[in-house]
Design a protein around this motif. Structure first.
Motif, PDB file in Angstrom:
ATOM      1  N   GLU A  78      32.451  59.471  48.866  1.00 31.78           N
ATOM      2  CA  GLU A  78      33.712  58.947  49.345  1.00 31.78           C
ATOM      3  C   GLU A  78      34.588  60.093  49.836  1.00 31.78           C
ATOM      4  O   GLU A  78      34.486  61.229  49.371  1.00 31.78           O
ATOM      5  N   ILE A  79      35.496  59.757  50.789  1.00 30.06           N
ATOM      6  CA  ILE A  79      36.326  60.775  51.443  1.00 30.06           C
ATOM      7  C   ILE A  79      37.497  61.150  50.535  1.00 30.06           C
ATOM      8  O   ILE A  79      38.114  60.288  49.904  1.00 30.06           O
ATOM      9  N   ASP A  80      37.800  62.476  50.532  1.00 28.38           N
ATOM     10  CA  ASP A  80      38.961  63.020  49.813  1.00 28.38           C
ATOM     11  C   ASP A  80      38.934  62.667  48.327  1.00 28.38           C
ATOM     12  O   ASP A  80      39.952  62.309  47.727  1.00 28.38           O
ATOM     13  N   ARG A  81      37.747  62.739  47.728  1.00 27.62           N
ATOM     14  CA  ARG A  81      37.608  62.552  46.281  1.00 27.62           C
ATOM     15  C   ARG A  81      37.002  63.822  45.664  1.00 27.62           C
ATOM     16  O   ARG A  81      36.633  64.758  46.352  1.00 27.62           O
ATOM     17  N   ALA A  82      36.917  63.833  44.353  1.00 25.38           N
ATOM     18  CA  ALA A  82      36.343  64.986  43.659  1.00 25.38           C
ATOM     19  C   ALA A  82      34.858  65.090  43.964  1.00 25.38           C
ATOM     20  O   ALA A  82      34.213  64.100  44.321  1.00 25.38           O
ATOM     21  N   PRO A  83      34.257  66.278  43.843  1.00 29.16           N
ATOM     22  CA  PRO A  83      32.827  66.450  44.086  1.00 29.16           C
ATOM     23  C   PRO A  83      32.000  65.566  43.141  1.00 29.16           C
ATOM     24  O   PRO A  83      32.353  65.366  41.977  1.00 29.16           O
ATOM     25  N   ILE A  84      30.883  65.041  43.662  1.00 28.07           N
ATOM     26  CA  ILE A  84      29.973  64.222  42.872  1.00 28.07           C
ATOM     27  C   ILE A  84      28.542  64.672  43.127  1.00 28.07           C
ATOM     28  O   ILE A  84      28.274  65.446  44.050  1.00 28.07           O
ATOM     29  N   GLN A  85      27.633  64.168  42.300  1.00 28.77           N
ATOM     30  CA  GLN A  85      26.211  64.463  42.470  1.00 28.77           C
ATOM     31  C   GLN A  85      25.612  63.474  43.478  1.00 28.77           C
ATOM     32  O   GLN A  85      25.715  62.253  43.286  1.00 28.77           O
ATOM     33  N   VAL A  86      24.985  63.998  44.570  1.00 28.04           N
ATOM     34  CA  VAL A  86      24.387  63.147  45.598  1.00 28.04           C
ATOM     35  C   VAL A  86      23.048  63.748  46.015  1.00 28.04           C
ATOM     36  O   VAL A  86      22.750  64.919  45.724  1.00 28.04           O
ATOM     37  N   ASP A  87      22.256  62.927  46.690  1.00 25.96           N
ATOM     38  CA  ASP A  87      20.998  63.395  47.287  1.00 25.96           C
ATOM     39  C   ASP A  87      21.220  63.558  48.797  1.00 25.96           C
ATOM     40  O   ASP A  87      21.491  62.586  49.504  1.00 25.96           O
ATOM     41  N   ILE A  88      21.127  64.801  49.258  1.00 27.08           N
ATOM     42  CA  ILE A  88      21.391  65.113  50.674  1.00 27.08           C
ATOM     43  C   ILE A  88      20.069  65.242  51.436  1.00 27.08           C
ATOM     44  O   ILE A  88      19.156  65.947  51.001  1.00 27.08           O
ATOM     45  N   ASP A  89      20.027  64.548  52.577  1.00 27.41           N
ATOM     46  CA  ASP A  89      18.848  64.613  53.455  1.00 27.41           C
ATOM     47  C   ASP A  89      19.042  65.781  54.407  1.00 27.41           C
ATOM     48  O   ASP A  89      19.849  65.734  55.339  1.00 27.41           O
ATOM     49  N   ARG A  90      18.290  66.879  54.173  1.00 25.94           N
ATOM     50  CA  ARG A  90      18.445  68.086  54.982  1.00 25.94           C
ATOM     51  C   ARG A  90      17.872  67.851  56.383  1.00 25.94           C
ATOM     52  O   ARG A  90      16.849  67.202  56.547  1.00 25.94           O
ATOM     53  N   ALA A  91      18.555  68.469  57.376  1.00 21.43           N
ATOM     54  CA  ALA A  91      18.128  68.317  58.785  1.00 21.43           C
ATOM     55  C   ALA A  91      17.821  69.662  59.413  1.00 21.43           C
ATOM     56  O   ALA A  91      18.064  69.884  60.582  1.00 21.43           O
ATOM     57  N   ASP A  92      17.240  70.585  58.635  1.00 25.52           N
ATOM     58  CA  ASP A  92      16.867  71.879  59.204  1.00 25.52           C
ATOM     59  C   ASP A  92      15.661  71.708  60.129  1.00 25.52           C
ATOM     60  O   ASP A  92      14.816  70.831  59.907  1.00 25.52           O
ATOM     61  N   PRO A  93      15.553  72.586  61.161  1.00 26.25           N
ATOM     62  CA  PRO A  93      14.461  72.434  62.128  1.00 26.25           C
ATOM     63  C   PRO A  93      13.077  72.500  61.490  1.00 26.25           C
ATOM     64  O   PRO A  93      12.164  71.778  61.885  1.00 26.25           O
ATOM     65  N   ASP A  94      12.889  73.407  60.538  1.00 25.13           N
ATOM     66  CA  ASP A  94      11.558  73.598  59.957  1.00 25.13           C
ATOM     67  C   ASP A  94      11.471  73.071  58.518  1.00 25.13           C
ATOM     68  O   ASP A  94      10.548  73.404  57.776  1.00 25.13           O
ATOM     69  N   LEU A  95      12.458  72.305  58.086  1.00 26.35           N
ATOM     70  CA  LEU A  95      12.427  71.810  56.712  1.00 26.35           C
ATOM     71  C   LEU A  95      13.099  70.450  56.644  1.00 26.35           C
ATOM     72  O   LEU A  95      14.215  70.275  57.130  1.00 26.35           O
ATOM     73  N   GLN A  96      12.414  69.509  56.104  1.00 25.73           N
ATOM     74  CA  GLN A  96      12.999  68.201  55.849  1.00 25.73           C
ATOM     75  C   GLN A  96      12.772  67.877  54.363  1.00 25.73           C
ATOM     76  O   GLN A  96      11.637  67.848  53.887  1.00 25.73           O
ATOM     77  N   MET A  97      13.844  67.624  53.656  1.00 28.60           N
ATOM     78  CA  MET A  97      13.746  67.384  52.224  1.00 28.60           C
ATOM     79  C   MET A  97      15.000  66.662  51.731  1.00 28.60           C
ATOM     80  O   MET A  97      16.055  66.667  52.383  1.00 28.60           O
ATOM     81  N   ILE A  98      14.869  66.035  50.617  1.00 27.25           N
ATOM     82  CA  ILE A  98      16.010  65.450  49.913  1.00 27.25           C
ATOM     83  C   ILE A  98      16.447  66.463  48.860  1.00 27.25           C
ATOM     84  O   ILE A  98      15.669  66.812  47.966  1.00 27.25           O
ATOM     85  N   GLN A  99      17.654  66.947  49.003  1.00 24.54           N
ATOM     86  CA  GLN A  99      18.141  68.040  48.162  1.00 24.54           C
ATOM     87  C   GLN A  99      19.246  67.535  47.220  1.00 24.54           C
ATOM     88  O   GLN A  99      20.333  67.170  47.662  1.00 24.54           O
ATOM     89  N   PRO A 100      19.006  67.507  45.893  1.00 26.26           N
ATOM     90  CA  PRO A 100      20.065  67.156  44.945  1.00 26.26           C
ATOM     91  C   PRO A 100      21.188  68.196  45.014  1.00 26.26           C
ATOM     92  O   PRO A 100      20.926  69.404  44.910  1.00 26.26           O
ATOM     93  N   SER A 101      22.403  67.738  45.182  1.00 29.35           N
ATOM     94  CA  SER A 101      23.516  68.652  45.401  1.00 29.35           C
ATOM     95  C   SER A 101      24.802  68.084  44.818  1.00 29.35           C
ATOM     96  O   SER A 101      24.929  66.880  44.550  1.00 29.35           O
ATOM     97  N   ARG A 102      25.782  68.975  44.652  1.00 29.30           N
ATOM     98  CA  ARG A 102      27.159  68.574  44.408  1.00 29.30           C
ATOM     99  C   ARG A 102      27.858  68.610  45.767  1.00 29.30           C
ATOM    100  O   ARG A 102      27.739  69.591  46.512  1.00 29.30           O
ATOM    101  N   ALA A 103      28.599  67.564  46.121  1.00 30.62           N
ATOM    102  CA  ALA A 103      29.196  67.513  47.463  1.00 30.62           C
ATOM    103  C   ALA A 103      30.507  66.743  47.436  1.00 30.62           C
ATOM    104  O   ALA A 103      30.770  65.939  46.520  1.00 30.62           O
ATOM    105  N   LEU A 104      31.345  67.023  48.473  1.00 34.63           N
ATOM    106  CA  LEU A 104      32.565  66.244  48.673  1.00 34.63           C
ATOM    107  C   LEU A 104      32.786  66.078  50.177  1.00 34.63           C
ATOM    108  O   LEU A 104      32.222  66.815  50.993  1.00 34.63           O
ATOM    109  N   ALA A 105      33.611  65.109  50.547  1.00 31.96           N
ATOM    110  CA  ALA A 105      33.927  64.831  51.952  1.00 31.96           C
ATOM    111  C   ALA A 105      35.440  64.970  52.145  1.00 31.96           C
ATOM    112  O   ALA A 105      36.225  64.402  51.378  1.00 31.96           O
ATOM    113  N   ARG A 106      35.835  65.714  53.215  1.00 34.58           N
ATOM    114  CA  ARG A 106      37.266  65.914  53.492  1.00 34.58           C
ATOM    115  C   ARG A 106      37.543  65.510  54.940  1.00 34.58           C
ATOM    116  O   ARG A 106      36.759  65.809  55.863  1.00 34.58           O
ATOM    117  N   ARG A 107      38.672  64.847  55.165  1.00 33.72           N
ATOM    118  CA  ARG A 107      39.076  64.460  56.520  1.00 33.72           C
ATOM    119  C   ARG A 107      39.790  65.649  57.161  1.00 33.72           C
ATOM    120  O   ARG A 107      40.710  66.234  56.585  1.00 33.72           O
TER     121      ARG A 107
END
Length: 433
Positions: A78-107
């Motif tokens: 969610e936007i403008d909330r505290a960091p949470i644990q999420v699974d991020i789908d990486r979009a690197d050219p030579d690597l595709q993976m689901i990466q467990p991460s701490r993340a937040l979204a800011r406007r």
């Protein structure tokens, strides 16, 4: 185990909190730059990520990807909330993976959404190391605790077997045996001390019972033997009705004496069994002393004794009035019996050293120092009373009554005979006149 689990959970939370603080710090700086129309720090973050631990992405307001190494909007973020644990789908050219991460979204200032994340792989590895360390630390602690518990169990079992053996000897009748103690704070040692105290009391009671039986047999045999001899003589030698009547009167007197002994013993037993607590109430000691003085004043005058009663203070206690009257009357009765003609008897209610005392003092022959502890025993009679009529149970009765009330009975050394009933300070209500 609880302590180590707490350490592991606390360490994991601290690592997560550290990552969250880094993410918030970086996202604040990027949002501040966006207000100036710049995203250089965001671009720098994408370039300088050789370990690929720092996912970041720019999205439109409706969640479409603009740039970055995040393929799609992380589910649950969610936007403008505290960091949470999420699974991020990486979009690197030579690597595709689901990466467990701490993340937040800011406007950002232009309406786009910035997603900043940080992989938790290092945290997981660190937590794994901590977990293994705690487990390896727990194992020797567990083994040490197990060894100690087995050692203590063996020692306890050995002591219990010793106690069982001693107890078996005691049950077999050897009351001189006692459980072994080590003067420690061990629970078994404390239990042994308590049991030894009980055995001391039981041994004393058994010895007293045996002695009482001997004393009863001795004291009853004499009057009963006299009755028998008197009746036998009357049967063989009496020649008139008057002689038979005199022999019968002597026999009745002897039987009455035996009954008096039995009655006194039953009375002491009743008091020692504390059957009279229901009769306890507020008792005025000054009133009791006055009544006892009035009762024995004629007997004192007949023997030319000066009997005085001093009650300068009003004192009330919780007790059985009849029993307390009987205790004081027994002390005064002894004083009247054993004080020679022309002597003096003082009965007083006084306060000394914070204690209230009932004191009965006479000018009689007194007692020897080695007899003080024996006077309260059943049938004991000191040298001064050998030729005076009595059962030898008066002071025993006084001692039983005093013990029932939680008081203390003392015989003081000095000229004459001084007996005191000492009252505890917390059980007395005084009104000094």
């Amino acid at each position: 185990m609880l302590s180590l689990t707490f350490a592991y959970v606390t360490t994991s939370r601290e690592l997560v909190s550290f990552l969250d603080s880094l993410i918030i710090q970086e996202s604040d700086a990027m949002v501040a730059q966006s207000r100036q129309g710049l995203l250089t720090q965001y671009e720098e973050r994408l370039r300088q990520d050789p370990r690929r631990y720092k996912p970041a992405g720019l999205f439109t307001a409706d969640g479409k990807r603009i740039s970055g190494n995040i393929r799609q909007w992380p589910p649950g973020l969610e936007i403008d909330r505290a960091p949470i644990q999420v699974d991020i789908d990486r979009a690197d050219p030579d690597l595709q993976m689901i990466q467990p991460s701490r993340a937040l979204a800011r406007r950002l200032a232009d309406g786009n959404i910035l997603v900043v994340g940080w992989s938790t792989k290092d945290n997981e590895q660190t937590a794994s190391v901590v977990r293994r360390g705690l487990i390896f630390g727990l194992l020797p602690a567990f083994l040490l605790g197990l060894a100690a518990s087995l050692l203590f169990a063996v020692r306890s079992q050995r002591r219990i077997r010793e106690m069982q053996k001693r107890a078996a000897d005691i049950v077999a009748g050897d009351f001189s045996k006692r459980l072994q103690t080590r003067n420690s704070e061990d629970p078994l040692d404390k239990l042994a001390q308590i049991v030894n105290g009980m055995l001391d009391e039981i041994q004393t009671l058994v010895e007293n019972l045996a002695a009482i039986g001997d004393d009863i047999a001795h004291d009853l045999r004499t009057p009963l033997a006299r009755v028998r001899i008197g009746l036998e003589r009357a049967r063989h030698s009496a020649t008139s009705e008057e002689e038979f009547q005199a022999a019968t009167d002597r026999a009745i007197s002897g039987v009455d004496h035996a009954i008096s002994i039995i009655t006194a013993l039953l009375r002491i037993r009743e008091i020692e069994q504390t059957r009279r607590f229901q009769a306890f109430g507020s008792v005025d000691l000054a009133e009791i002393l006055t009544e006892v003085g009035e009762l024995y004043e004629p007997f004192a005058e007949e023997k030319q004794l000066a009997l005085t009663v001093h009650t300068d203070m009003q004192t009330s206690v919780q007790g059985d009035r009849d029993l307390l009257f009987e205790a004081v009357a027994n002390l005064v009765d002894n004083a009247v019996k054993y004080t020679p003609e022309g002597g003096r008897i003082d009965v007083a209610l006084v306060s000394e050293s914070g204690h209230t005392l009932i004191r009965v003092k006479d000018t009689g022959p007194g007692i020897a120092e080695n007899e003080r502890e024996l006077l309260a025993q059943r049938f004991y009679r000191s040298d001064r009373s050998r030729h005076t009529k009595g059962l030898g149970l008066g002071l025993t009765l006084v001692s039983a009554i005093v013990k029932l009330h939680g008081f203390r009975f003392e015989i003081r050394p000095g000229d004459g005979f001084t007996a005191e009933i000492v009252l505890p300070p917390d059980g007395v209500e005084c009104d000094k006149g």
